[in-house]
Design a protein around this motif. Structure first.
Motif, PDB file in Angstrom:
ATOM      1  N   UNK A   1      46.038  30.228  44.295  1.00 43.64           N
ATOM      2  CA  UNK A   1      45.852  30.089  45.743  1.00 43.64           C
ATOM      3  C   UNK A   1      46.996  30.743  46.511  1.00 43.64           C
TER       4      UNK A   1
ATOM      5  N   UNK B   1      46.274  34.321  46.535  1.00 52.27           N
ATOM      6  CA  UNK B   1      45.122  34.603  47.397  1.00 52.27           C
ATOM      7  C   UNK B   1      45.459  34.441  48.874  1.00 52.27           C
TER       8      UNK B   1
ATOM      9  N   UNK C   1      46.041  31.541  50.282  1.00 49.98           N
ATOM     10  CA  UNK C   1      45.476  30.289  50.774  1.00 49.98           C
ATOM     11  C   UNK C   1      46.490  29.154  50.747  1.00 49.98           C
TER      12      UNK C   1
ATOM     13  N   UNK D   1      38.890  37.187  45.697  1.00 48.09           N
ATOM     14  CA  UNK D   1      38.850  35.936  44.959  1.00 48.09           C
ATOM     15  C   UNK D   1      37.419  35.595  44.572  1.00 48.09           C
TER      16      UNK D   1
ATOM     17  N   UNK E   1      35.619  32.133  43.299  1.00 46.51           N
ATOM     18  CA  UNK E   1      35.935  30.717  43.124  1.00 46.51           C
ATOM     19  C   UNK E   1      35.044  30.092  42.061  1.00 46.51           C
TER      20      UNK E   1
ATOM     21  N   UNK F   1      33.015  27.524  42.507  1.00 43.09           N
ATOM     22  CA  UNK F   1      31.693  27.459  43.120  1.00 43.09           C
ATOM     23  C   UNK F   1      31.456  28.811  43.783  1.00 43.09           C
TER      24      UNK F   1
ATOM     25  N   UNK G   1      30.436  29.578  46.648  1.00 48.68           N
ATOM     26  CA  UNK G   1      30.912  29.579  48.040  1.00 48.68           C
ATOM     27  C   UNK G   1      30.276  30.680  48.870  1.00 48.68           C
ATOM     28  N   UNK G   2      28.964  30.789  48.804  1.00 48.46           N
ATOM     29  CA  UNK G   2      28.257  31.737  49.668  1.00 48.46           C
ATOM     30  C   UNK G   2      27.902  31.029  50.964  1.00 48.46           C
ATOM     31  N   UNK G   3      27.850  31.784  52.063  1.00 50.69           N
ATOM     32  CA  UNK G   3      27.397  31.198  53.328  1.00 50.69           C
ATOM     33  C   UNK G   3      25.880  31.033  53.233  1.00 50.69           C
TER      34      UNK G   3
ATOM     35  N   UNK H   1      30.683  40.124  45.923  1.00 44.20           N
ATOM     36  CA  UNK H   1      31.431  40.031  47.180  1.00 44.20           C
ATOM     37  C   UNK H   1      32.900  40.390  46.959  1.00 44.20           C
TER      38      UNK H   1
END
Lengths: 263, 288
Positions: free
Chosen positions: A76, A79, A81, A97, A99, A101, A103-105, A159
């Protein structure tokens, strides 16, 4: 799409760190990632306690360690964060990054997720190329909530790829996948890493995964490096070779387990 | 603070889920799907009540002065339609609700954006609104009449005031409830603050806003009923109060039916809007 893209740095600058973006048609080698004396405390406990680590350009480093050993905190920090209290970090300009999960919108179609944050003019084309690389181009107009776990994670990978990173940060990206999907994803990441030649940092709990993918395995212990192990196995790698077993035993030992316990 | 507003499932939501008692009951019906399949069974009880009601009126059990027979209500509705009175009063009522709702959406959304997107905004805006929402706003009617007279203004203002709160509360909660993990992703993708708001925060808040809108519409009709029964000379509420003076219970019943239909229609309109705006949600979750 891997077909060498001279000048790719030009289209990417500004998305993260414009000041450090490479300029010019010939891509210079990206700087190595260097971490010196990194300290991060949560309350009284130092999760990272004067950590030094290098991730040379183009190398694949796996980061292992027990829960709470600071793996994720280091990722993190790299990254952007998390902010460390002390220490020095030198980073290549472009990082991406993936992740645990996806973590898509959920309100953006797959390609829009991949293209998020890119300059508008050719975003869809670039997203499509990246999705083709992860074999998901046929789902580019789908809504993320209709994807399977493996598909969603591949979209997350696309992505990251579309940003053409010098350093790819992977935070246990396969941990939530079923065994078969995990194997396919590991092969895919290996292939993409070879093709693009970026540096990669993989945070994982899985010793076998580290041995299959990485050039170096680093075991964190109490916020410092407990073991640094070069993995000189020829690729493609297979489980169960004698050399694999030796390295496996060494890594498990540094994590406090014997090979029998982990079998 | 506003969680309870969010957790109340809109009526009918339980039927859509794939789990829970509703789904279990549905599975039990596989053996007797005929009427269910035609969707007619749900109309059986209301229809039965209407028939019983008409029978009770015709036989004299129900005095017509207290409760008019259904057929008399239908006849009254037809007369009001033919004379143009119903359309006139209906359009007046619709305009009042539309104006009040427009003000409520503008005010509620602006306040929620200001409070949701900045700490300063929250500290300045949220406390007075949280205090004000506990006030039974219909109790403001006497004050509104003193302030705004007896024209259109107090009626529209009452609708606007009541409908502002659910919009504000739900949108504010939706903005603050945006998934921190997605906010992190936005940071790693290099999105600016404006990009974060546009691509992450506002889309995440949209379902909450639409839930708020549905509650707001319900409250808008309620406020209108109250507003139109005081010092009005037009509107559905006036039609009913005027009918009371002439003991026309059939016209009062027509007014009730119109209110019910308006409420139903506006709720369906928001549901249609939800289906369109929230197309990204899997079908089973739309309308939740």
């Amino acid at each position: 799409m891997a077909a060498g893209r001279p000048g790719r740095a030009l289209t990417m600058d500004g998305s993260w760190d414009a000041g450090a973006a490479r300029i010019g048609p010939v891509a210079q080698p990206a700087p190595d990632t260097k971490v010196r004396g990194l300290v991060r405390r949560f309350g009284p406990t130092a999760v990272l306690d004067g950590l030094d680590i290098d991730i040379p350009a183009g190398r694949f480093v796996a980061l292992l360690g027990r829960s709470g050993s600071g793996k994720t905190t280091l990722l993190r920090t790299l990254a952007g964060l998390d902010t460390a209290e002390q220490g020095e970090v030198i980073l290549p300009p472009k990082r991406a990054v993936v992740f645990q999960e996806p973590r898509l919108m959920p309100w953006k179609r797959v390609w829009e997720n991949v293209a998020l944050g890119l300059p508008d003019h050719d975003a869809r084309d670039r997203a499509e190329l990246a999705l083709r690389e992860v074999e998901l181009a046929h789902r580019m107009d789908a809504w993320p909530l209709t994807l399977s776990g493996g598909e969603a994670q591949r979209a997350g990978l696309a992505r990251a790829l579309v940003r053409d990173p010098d350093l790819l940060l992977l935070d246990e990206p396969f941990a939530a996948l079923d065994a078969l999907t995990r194997l396919r994803m590991q092969a895919l990441v290996t292939a993409l890493w070879k093709r693009h030649g970026m540096a990669a940092l993989l945070v994982t709990h899985d010793v076998d995964e580290a041995l299959l993918l990485a050039d170096h395995a680093v075991v964190l212990q109490r916020g410092q490096i407990g073991l640094q192990l070069p993995i000189d196995l020829p690729r493609p790698r297979r489980h169960g070779t004698p050399a694999f077993a030796v390295l496996r035993g060494e890594l498990l030992g540094s994590l406090g387990l014997s090979a029998e316990e982990a079998a | 603070m506003s969680e309870q507003v969010l957790n109340v499932a809109p009526p009918g939501a339980w039927r859509r889920g794939s789990t829970g008692i509703g789904a279990w009951l549905r599975r039990q019906e596989v053996s007797a799907p005929r009427l269910r399949g035609l969707g007619l069974r749900r109309f059986a009880t209301p229809l039965g009540i209407l028939i019983l009601w008409q029978a009770a009126s015709s036989s004299g059990v129900l005095p017509a002065r207290a409760v008019p027979p259904p057929l008399a209500v239908v006849a009254a509705a037809r007369d009001l339609l033919l004379s143009g009175a119903l359309i006139h009063h209906l359009s007046v009522s619709l305009l009042r609700v539309a104006a009040g709702l427009a003000i409520a959406i503008a005010a509620g959304a602006s306040l929620a954006l200001a409070a949701g997107l900045s700490r300063l905004g929250e500290d300045l805006i949220d406390p007075p609104l949280q205090m004000a929402r506990t006030l039974p706003f219909l109790a403001l009617v006497p004050l509104f009449i003193l302030w705004f007279g007896i024209g259109e203004t107090p009626k529209v203002a009452l609708v606007a005031l009541g409908a502002t709160f659910p919009i504000y509360l739900n949108l504010f909660a939706g903005i603050r409830g945006a998934d921190p993990k997605l906010v992190e992703v936005a940071a790693t993708l290099g999105l600016s603050r404006a990009g974060l708001i546009r691509h992450v925060v506002l889309p995440a808040a949209l379902p909450h806003f639409l839930t708020g809108l549905r509650y707001a519409i319900g409250i808008a009709w309620l406020s209108l009923v109250v507003g139109e029964q005081i010092n009005a000379d037009s509107g559905i509420g006036y039609l009913m109060m005027d009918a009371r003076d002439f003991l026309r219970t059939d016209i009062i019943m027509v007014g009730l039916a119109v209110y019910a239909l308006l409420g139903l229609a506006s709720d369906q309109a928001v549901r249609a809007l939800e289906r369109k705006a929230l197309a990204w949600r899997p079908a089973a979750r739309v309308g939740r």
